[in-house]
Write a protein that holds these residues in place. Structure first.
Motif, PDB file in Angstrom:
ATOM      1  N   VAL A   1       0.812  -1.227   0.000  1.00  0.00           N
ATOM      2  CA  VAL A   1       0.000   0.000   0.000  1.00  0.00           C
ATOM      3  C   VAL A   1       0.845   1.277   0.000  1.00  0.00           C
ATOM      4  CG1 VAL A   1      -1.933  -1.152   1.114  1.00  0.00           C
ATOM      5  CG2 VAL A   1      -0.260   0.046   2.529  1.00  0.00           C
ATOM      6  N   ARG A   2       2.155   1.135  -0.034  1.00  0.00           N
ATOM      7  CA  ARG A   2       2.978   2.325  -0.204  1.00  0.00           C
ATOM      8  C   ARG A   2       2.643   2.953  -1.548  1.00  0.00           C
ATOM      9  NH1 ARG A   2       8.782   0.151   1.792  1.00  0.00           N
ATOM     10  NH2 ARG A   2       8.280   0.126   4.001  1.00  0.00           N
ATOM     11  N   GLY A   3       2.375   4.214  -1.556  1.00  0.00           N
ATOM     12  CA  GLY A   3       1.969   4.874  -2.785  1.00  0.00           C
ATOM     13  C   GLY A   3       0.471   4.849  -3.006  1.00  0.00           C
ATOM     14  N   MET A   4      -0.242   4.076  -2.198  1.00  0.00           N
ATOM     15  CA  MET A   4      -1.705   4.049  -2.264  1.00  0.00           C
ATOM     16  C   MET A   4      -2.258   5.122  -1.315  1.00  0.00           C
ATOM     17  SD  MET A   4      -2.586   1.627  -4.445  1.00  0.00           S
ATOM     18  CE  MET A   4      -4.167   0.862  -4.072  1.00  0.00           C
ATOM     19  N   PRO A   5      -3.536   5.451  -1.443  1.00  0.00           N
ATOM     20  CA  PRO A   5      -4.115   6.512  -0.613  1.00  0.00           C
ATOM     21  C   PRO A   5      -3.974   6.261   0.892  1.00  0.00           C
ATOM     22  CG  PRO A   5      -5.597   5.962  -2.403  1.00  0.00           C
ATOM     23  CD  PRO A   5      -4.509   4.928  -2.421  1.00  0.00           C
ATOM     24  N   THR A   6      -3.629   7.303   1.622  1.00  0.00           N
ATOM     25  CA  THR A   6      -3.583   7.228   3.086  1.00  0.00           C
ATOM     26  C   THR A   6      -4.900   7.699   3.698  1.00  0.00           C
ATOM     27  OG1 THR A   6      -2.586   9.439   3.173  1.00  0.00           O
ATOM     28  CG2 THR A   6      -1.076   7.561   3.145  1.00  0.00           C
ATOM     29  N   SER A   7      -5.778   8.221   2.845  1.00  0.00           N
ATOM     30  CA  SER A   7      -7.115   8.612   3.296  1.00  0.00           C
ATOM     31  C   SER A   7      -8.083   8.455   2.132  1.00  0.00           C
ATOM     32  CB  SER A   7      -7.131  10.055   3.818  1.00  0.00           C
ATOM     33  OG  SER A   7      -6.855  10.971   2.771  1.00  0.00           O
TER      34      SER A   7
ATOM     35  N   ILE B   1     -11.121   0.526  -2.472  1.00  0.00           N
ATOM     36  CA  ILE B   1     -11.071   1.953  -2.160  1.00  0.00           C
ATOM     37  C   ILE B   1     -12.040   2.716  -3.067  1.00  0.00           C
ATOM     38  CG2 ILE B   1      -9.610   4.022  -2.317  1.00  0.00           C
ATOM     39  CD1 ILE B   1      -7.273   2.288  -1.362  1.00  0.00           C
ATOM     40  N   GLY B   2     -12.130   2.277  -4.318  1.00  0.00           N
ATOM     41  CA  GLY B   2     -13.040   2.916  -5.265  1.00  0.00           C
ATOM     42  C   GLY B   2     -14.485   2.855  -4.802  1.00  0.00           C
ATOM     43  N   HIS B   3     -14.889   1.727  -4.232  1.00  0.00           N
ATOM     44  CA  HIS B   3     -16.258   1.611  -3.735  1.00  0.00           C
ATOM     45  C   HIS B   3     -16.543   2.664  -2.659  1.00  0.00           C
ATOM     46  CE1 HIS B   3     -17.742  -1.777  -5.929  1.00  0.00           C
ATOM     47  NE2 HIS B   3     -16.845  -2.633  -5.467  1.00  0.00           N
ATOM     48  N   VAL B   4     -15.546   2.944  -1.825  1.00  0.00           N
ATOM     49  CA  VAL B   4     -15.724   3.963  -0.785  1.00  0.00           C
ATOM     50  C   VAL B   4     -15.751   5.352  -1.409  1.00  0.00           C
ATOM     51  CG1 VAL B   4     -14.746   5.015   1.279  1.00  0.00           C
ATOM     52  CG2 VAL B   4     -14.639   2.536   0.982  1.00  0.00           C
ATOM     53  N   ALA B   5     -14.757   5.638  -2.239  1.00  0.00           N
ATOM     54  CA  ALA B   5     -14.622   6.973  -2.830  1.00  0.00           C
ATOM     55  C   ALA B   5     -15.829   7.347  -3.691  1.00  0.00           C
ATOM     56  CB  ALA B   5     -13.344   7.038  -3.672  1.00  0.00           C
ATOM     57  N   LEU B   6     -16.437   6.362  -4.334  1.00  0.00           N
ATOM     58  CA  LEU B   6     -17.576   6.603  -5.220  1.00  0.00           C
ATOM     59  C   LEU B   6     -18.919   6.546  -4.505  1.00  0.00           C
ATOM     60  CD1 LEU B   6     -16.303   4.498  -8.267  1.00  0.00           C
ATOM     61  CD2 LEU B   6     -16.308   6.997  -8.053  1.00  0.00           C
ATOM     62  N   GLY B   7     -18.897   6.308  -3.198  1.00  0.00           N
ATOM     63  CA  GLY B   7     -20.129   6.316  -2.413  1.00  0.00           C
ATOM     64  C   GLY B   7     -20.874   4.992  -2.377  1.00  0.00           C
ATOM     65  N   HIS B   8     -20.313   3.950  -3.015  1.00  0.00           N
ATOM     66  CA  HIS B   8     -20.997   2.660  -3.044  1.00  0.00           C
ATOM     67  C   HIS B   8     -21.072   2.025  -1.661  1.00  0.00           C
ATOM     68  CE1 HIS B   8     -19.209   2.363  -7.387  1.00  0.00           C
ATOM     69  NE2 HIS B   8     -20.150   3.280  -7.282  1.00  0.00           N
ATOM     70  N   SER B   9     -20.008   2.189  -0.873  1.00  0.00           N
ATOM     71  CA  SER B   9     -19.976   1.570   0.450  1.00  0.00           C
ATOM     72  C   SER B   9     -21.026   2.172   1.373  1.00  0.00           C
ATOM     73  CB  SER B   9     -18.579   1.716   1.074  1.00  0.00           C
ATOM     74  OG  SER B   9     -17.630   0.977   0.338  1.00  0.00           O
ATOM     75  N   LYS B  10     -21.324   3.452   1.170  1.00  0.00           N
ATOM     76  CA  LYS B  10     -22.387   4.066   1.959  1.00  0.00           C
ATOM     77  C   LYS B  10     -23.716   3.400   1.644  1.00  0.00           C
ATOM     78  CE  LYS B  10     -24.905   8.393   2.754  1.00  0.00           C
ATOM     79  NZ  LYS B  10     -25.008   9.844   2.458  1.00  0.00           N
ATOM     80  N   GLY B  11     -24.009   3.223   0.354  1.00  0.00           N
ATOM     81  CA  GLY B  11     -25.251   2.579  -0.043  1.00  0.00           C
ATOM     82  C   GLY B  11     -25.320   1.145   0.445  1.00  0.00           C
ATOM     83  N   ARG B  12     -24.170   0.466   0.425  1.00  0.00           N
ATOM     84  CA  ARG B  12     -24.130  -0.923   0.884  1.00  0.00           C
ATOM     85  C   ARG B  12     -24.425  -0.998   2.374  1.00  0.00           C
ATOM     86  NH1 ARG B  12     -18.814  -4.756  -0.154  1.00  0.00           N
ATOM     87  NH2 ARG B  12     -19.891  -6.745  -0.389  1.00  0.00           N
ATOM     88  N   MET B  13     -23.939  -0.044   3.146  1.00  0.00           N
ATOM     89  CA  MET B  13     -24.209  -0.020   4.577  1.00  0.00           C
ATOM     90  C   MET B  13     -25.680   0.306   4.831  1.00  0.00           C
ATOM     91  SD  MET B  13     -23.094  -0.564   7.612  1.00  0.00           S
ATOM     92  CE  MET B  13     -21.286  -0.495   7.682  1.00  0.00           C
TER      93      MET B  13
END
Length: 255
Positions: free
Chosen positions: A81-87, A136-148
């Motif tokens: 995950v080095r180089g991947m988003p930290t947030s 990470i894309g699912h979170v950034a795109l709002g999919h994880s919110k809908g899934r919850m």
């Protein structure tokens, strides 16, 4: 009904399906409260989702064996995950490994990102990075919110009310665990899966990381899925083979 957003419809459907087994033994008041839970799920705020994600992630961490800091899995994940988003969406990314033979990975809206050692055993570093970028894309795109939201509605209805009525911050350990399980086992839509794949491709491109792993990771998942595994990451719509082909097409177009 045609005025409702797609996520609203999916939440209501999930609530209805989850409650079917209990309808025969439920009174009218209980069913009314259960129905209210579905609508409550649609109106959950980002803060509500973050709170539920915090509690669900903590419950899942307690139910699973987390790789210690000196584990070869943790060491490898930290390198991957080095180089991947930290947030993600202003939430600190929190990467951990579950020691299990299951092949899976998931991410919640609070930045909780969990990778299973079974997946790490199957994938090389580039492939693993592509899968993590997808989650990470699912979170950034709002999919994880809908899934919850969907998981919340199903969980509330199954218990005929439990988490309804503005007590999101007071979930019991068992409720939080049940919510986490439903979140992890829920499926994203075909368009959401494809969007998350493309997000990962763009993320790897932006950060100058190898993208070929996105193709081979889906090829491996497609081959593994022939064994009939029930893992949510393998229950892919569209099929993993189609997703591998789509990523291969993008890779060729980028040359």
């Amino acid at each position: 009904m045609h005025h409702l957003k797609p996520i609203a419809i999916s939440v209501i459907m999930a609530a209805a399906l989850a409650g079917c087994g209990a309808i025969k033994n439920a009174d009218t008041g209980a069913l009314t409260q259960a129905g209210g839970s579905a609508y409550k799920a649609m109106s959950l705020t980002d803060s509500d989702i973050a709170t539920m994600s915090d509690q669900s992630c903590a419950a899942m961490d307690q139910k699973n064996q987390i790789a210690p800091a000196n584990s070869r899995y943790t060491t490898r994940l930290n390198q991957v995950v080095r180089g991947m988003p930290t947030s993600v969406n202003d939430k600190t990314a929190n990467y951990k490994v579950y020691l299990t033979k299951d092949v899976n990975a998931w991410a919640m809206a609070n930045g909780c990102i969990r990778v299973y050692s079974g997946l790490m055993d199957l994938m090389n570093d580039d492939e693993l990075r592509g899968v993590i970028g997808h989650e990470i894309g699912h979170v950034a795109l709002g999919h994880s919110k809908g899934r919850m939201q969907t998981a919340y509605a199903a969980s509330a209805v199954r218990g005929l009310a439990s988490a309804a009525g503005g007590v999101v911050g007071q979930l019991s350990q068992s409720q939080a665990g049940d919510l986490g399980e439903k979140f992890i086992n829920a499926q994203f839509s075909q368009s959401q899966e494809s969007a998350a794949d493309n997000y990962s491709f763009d993320l790897l491109t932006e950060r100058k990381l190898e993208r070929k792993g996105l193709v081979s990771s889906f090829q491996k998942l497609a081959a593994l899925n022939t064994g009939g595994s029930g893992s949510s990451i393998l229950s892919s719509h569209p099929p993993s083979s189609d997703r591998a082909a789509a990523m291969q097409k993008r890779l060729q177009s980028a040359k």
